[in-house]
Design an enzyme around this catalytic site. Structure first.
Site, PDB file in Angstrom:
ATOM      1  N   ARG A  47       0.841  -1.206   0.000  1.00 44.63           N
ATOM      2  CA  ARG A  47       0.000   0.000   0.000  1.00 44.63           C
ATOM      3  C   ARG A  47       0.874   1.253   0.000  1.00 44.63           C
ATOM      4  O   ARG A  47       0.446   2.318  -0.408  1.00 44.63           O
ATOM      5  CB  ARG A  47      -0.963  -0.004   1.205  1.00 44.63           C
ATOM      6  CG  ARG A  47      -1.830   1.235   1.310  1.00 44.63           C
ATOM      7  CD  ARG A  47      -3.108   1.061   2.156  1.00 44.63           C
ATOM      8  NE  ARG A  47      -2.937   0.228   3.311  1.00 44.63           N
ATOM      9  CZ  ARG A  47      -2.309   0.592   4.453  1.00 44.63           C
ATOM     10  NH1 ARG A  47      -1.831   1.815   4.575  1.00 44.63           N
ATOM     11  NH2 ARG A  47      -2.183  -0.253   5.446  1.00 44.63           N
ATOM     12  N   TYR A  65     -15.584  19.281 -14.231  1.00 45.92           N
ATOM     13  CA  TYR A  65     -16.018  17.891 -14.148  1.00 45.92           C
ATOM     14  C   TYR A  65     -17.009  17.775 -12.979  1.00 45.92           C
ATOM     15  O   TYR A  65     -16.704  18.227 -11.869  1.00 45.92           O
ATOM     16  CB  TYR A  65     -14.813  16.977 -13.942  1.00 45.92           C
ATOM     17  CG  TYR A  65     -15.225  15.551 -13.725  1.00 45.92           C
ATOM     18  CD1 TYR A  65     -15.868  14.852 -14.745  1.00 45.92           C
ATOM     19  CD2 TYR A  65     -15.027  14.909 -12.513  1.00 45.92           C
ATOM     20  CE1 TYR A  65     -16.289  13.547 -14.543  1.00 45.92           C
ATOM     21  CE2 TYR A  65     -15.437  13.613 -12.316  1.00 45.92           C
ATOM     22  CZ  TYR A  65     -16.073  12.937 -13.338  1.00 45.92           C
ATOM     23  OH  TYR A  65     -16.494  11.660 -13.144  1.00 45.92           O
ATOM     24  N   ASP A 113      -6.573  20.350 -12.979  1.00 51.18           N
ATOM     25  CA  ASP A 113      -7.000  19.090 -13.606  1.00 51.18           C
ATOM     26  C   ASP A 113      -6.636  19.168 -15.088  1.00 51.18           C
ATOM     27  O   ASP A 113      -7.241  19.922 -15.848  1.00 51.18           O
ATOM     28  CB  ASP A 113      -8.512  18.913 -13.404  1.00 51.18           C
ATOM     29  CG  ASP A 113      -9.032  17.576 -13.937  1.00 51.18           C
ATOM     30  OD1 ASP A 113      -8.392  17.001 -14.847  1.00 51.18           O
ATOM     31  OD2 ASP A 113     -10.091  17.136 -13.470  1.00 51.18           O
ATOM     32  N   LYS A 163      -8.943   8.434 -18.910  1.00 54.41           N
ATOM     33  CA  LYS A 163      -9.334   9.050 -20.171  1.00 54.41           C
ATOM     34  C   LYS A 163      -8.224   8.920 -21.216  1.00 54.41           C
ATOM     35  O   LYS A 163      -7.796   7.820 -21.510  1.00 54.41           O
ATOM     36  CB  LYS A 163      -9.732  10.508 -19.910  1.00 54.41           C
ATOM     37  CG  LYS A 163     -10.701  10.677 -18.735  1.00 54.41           C
ATOM     38  CD  LYS A 163     -12.071  10.077 -18.999  1.00 54.41           C
ATOM     39  CE  LYS A 163     -12.949  10.007 -17.751  1.00 54.41           C
ATOM     40  NZ  LYS A 163     -13.109  11.256 -17.014  1.00 54.41           N
TER      41      LYS A 163
HETATM   42  C1  LIG Z   1     -13.418  11.627 -15.770  1.00 54.74           C
HETATM   43  C2  LIG Z   1     -12.846  12.850 -15.190  1.00 54.74           C
HETATM   44  C3  LIG Z   1     -12.484  12.898 -13.845  1.00 54.74           C
HETATM   45  C4  LIG Z   1     -12.727  11.742 -12.887  1.00 54.74           C
HETATM   46  O1  LIG Z   1     -11.876  10.676 -13.121  1.00 54.74           O
HETATM   47  P1  LIG Z   1     -12.244   9.126 -12.807  1.00 54.74           P
HETATM   48  O2  LIG Z   1     -11.064   8.411 -13.339  1.00 54.74           O
HETATM   49  O3  LIG Z   1     -13.527   8.823 -13.501  1.00 54.74           O
HETATM   50  O4  LIG Z   1     -12.393   9.003 -11.327  1.00 54.74           O
HETATM   51  C5  LIG Z   1     -11.897  14.065 -13.374  1.00 54.74           C
HETATM   52  N1  LIG Z   1     -11.699  15.124 -14.175  1.00 54.74           N
HETATM   53  C6  LIG Z   1     -12.044  15.118 -15.469  1.00 54.74           C
HETATM   54  C7  LIG Z   1     -11.789  16.330 -16.306  1.00 54.74           C
HETATM   55  C8  LIG Z   1     -12.630  13.987 -16.022  1.00 54.74           C
HETATM   56  O5  LIG Z   1     -12.984  13.999 -17.318  1.00 54.74           O
END
Ligand SMILES: *Cc1c(COP(=O)(O)O)cnc(C)c1O
Length: 387
Positions: free
Chosen positions: A59, A112, A183, A208
């Protein structure tokens, strides 16, 4: 804790496109595998005398993460390896844990929706105060930052594709000592590197474009700040949202083709955005690559490409947009983005989406199919709105 692979230092600074292919490989040892190995273990042999390099328990760290973390850190031009998490949201929760308790967090009103919901939950619990802004309005954002403790930034935003002035905003946060969390999921480090503009922390939904095949849920955090890195590592270890070795293998495998996937997908997106903008049943196409898009010049100045996500308004209503999506034959109706396959979704179907996101807005996450087939599908689906 850092566990460097056996990279001999090359005499040339390779581009990110090359690093994505060639970085984080266990070269330099006889019979070394070409790929970063996957290690399935929960614990490690201990030493009689503990050293700071001991892995101790899986972990805390796992050799399966090292290649991915090293490579993402390099692509973001960070001084330290990334930290991988079990999901983008786990990475976002870790990043938001850095906001000072009771502090004010400036964030884009369109982000998001998972991030917006988590920030709302933290606000309800009295952990922080949220101050939403139109992130494309630089003057308003700078004003909101004047008495803030932290900034959450997304650019382009999900799903409205607004573009923030990264240089101006991150210069201001750095000068004022405001913690900046970005992000970078939509752009990926191949198109934009927020740490270079002064961001403290970059966050990714690795689910993504980075992994790219819609087969893993994974997240990551990147920083060049040793103290923040230690805090984030500590958060991951104690809260326990760690990544499966197999998922990290899949993500690193996907990143090998990031450059060609992204090039093809954003080329497709550029062509589809132009065609959508000329279609009579479509209004308000949002794509920073379109010269008439309000974010175009800013995006051109800070990104090396415009990405693979388009948003557009179909017909007049939610049901118009739903009818278009139901008529698609090739494009998959699904949430998510950044995979090789094109996905379409009416974002406002999620109750958590801000009310200012139009009911008939379709987010098109463009993949790498033949663009003529994609346009055929969109055109035949949009035909349900004619007559
Ligand atoms: C999908 C997404 C997230 C969340 O990520 P997960 O892997 O689904 O937990 C955060 N920020 C953006 C811009 C996203 O498109």
């Amino acid at each position: 804790m850092s566990h460097e692979g056996q990279h001999s230092q090359p005499d040339r600074q390779f581009s990110a496109h090359t690093l994505a292919v060639a970085g984080a490989r266990p070269h330099g040892q006889p019979n070394a595998p070409v790929n970063h190995p996957v290690t399935f273990t929960s614990t490690f042999h201990s030493q009689a005398v503990a050293t700071s390099d001991d892995r101790v328990y899986a972990r805390f760290s796992n050799p399966s993460w090292d290649g991915f973390e090293g490579l993402l850190g390099q692509l973001e031009k960070a001084a330290l390896p990334a930290l991988v998490f079990s999901s983008g949201m786990a990475a976002i929760a870790a990043a938001l844990s850095l906001v000072p308790r009771g502090g004010t967090l400036v964030l884009p009103r369109h982000s998001y929706n998972g991030s917006l919901s988590l920030v709302a939950e933290l606000e309800n619990a009295g952990v922080l105060r949220a101050r939403p802004v139109d992130i494309a309005d630089t003057a308003a954002t700078l004003e909101a930052l004047a008495s803030a403790d932290a900034l959450w930034l997304e650019s382009p935003t999900n799903p409205m594709l607004e573009v923030a002035d990264l240089r101006a905003i991150l210069r201001a946060t750095a000068q004022r000592g405001v913690l900046s969390l970005v992000d970078n999921t939509f752009a990926t480090p191949l198109l934009q590197q927020p740490l270079e503009y002064g961001a403290d922390v970059v966050v990714h939904s690795v689910t993504k474009t980075l992994s790219g095949h819609s087969d893993v849920i994974l997240g990551a955090v990147v920083t060049s700040d040793t103290a923040l890195h230690e805090q984030l590592h500590g958060y991951r270890t104690l809260h326990g949202a760690i990544a499966s070795p197999m998922d990290v293998f899949l993500a690193l495998r996907g990143m090998r083709t990031l450059s060609v996937r992204l090039e093809r997908a954003q080329n497709n997106a550029g062509q589809l955005a132009r065609k959508l903008a000329a279609h009579p049943a479509v209004a308000d196409v949002r794509y920073p690559g379109l010269p008439e898009d309000p974010g175009h010049e800013r995006a051109a100045a800070q990104m090396s490409g415009f990405g693979s996500v388009i948003a557009f308004a179909a017909g007049q209503s939610a049901s118009d947009a739903d009818r278009v999506i139901a008529a698609l034959e090739l494009i998959t109706p699904a949430t998510s983005l950044g995979g090789v396959e094109t996905l379409a979704e009416r974002r406002a179907r999620h109750a958590s989406e801000p009310p200012s996101v139009p009911q008939n807005l379709i987010r098109l996450a463009v993949g790498i199919e033949d663009v003529e087939d994609l346009w055929w599908d969109l055109a035949q689906a949009l035909a349900v709105l004619e007559g």
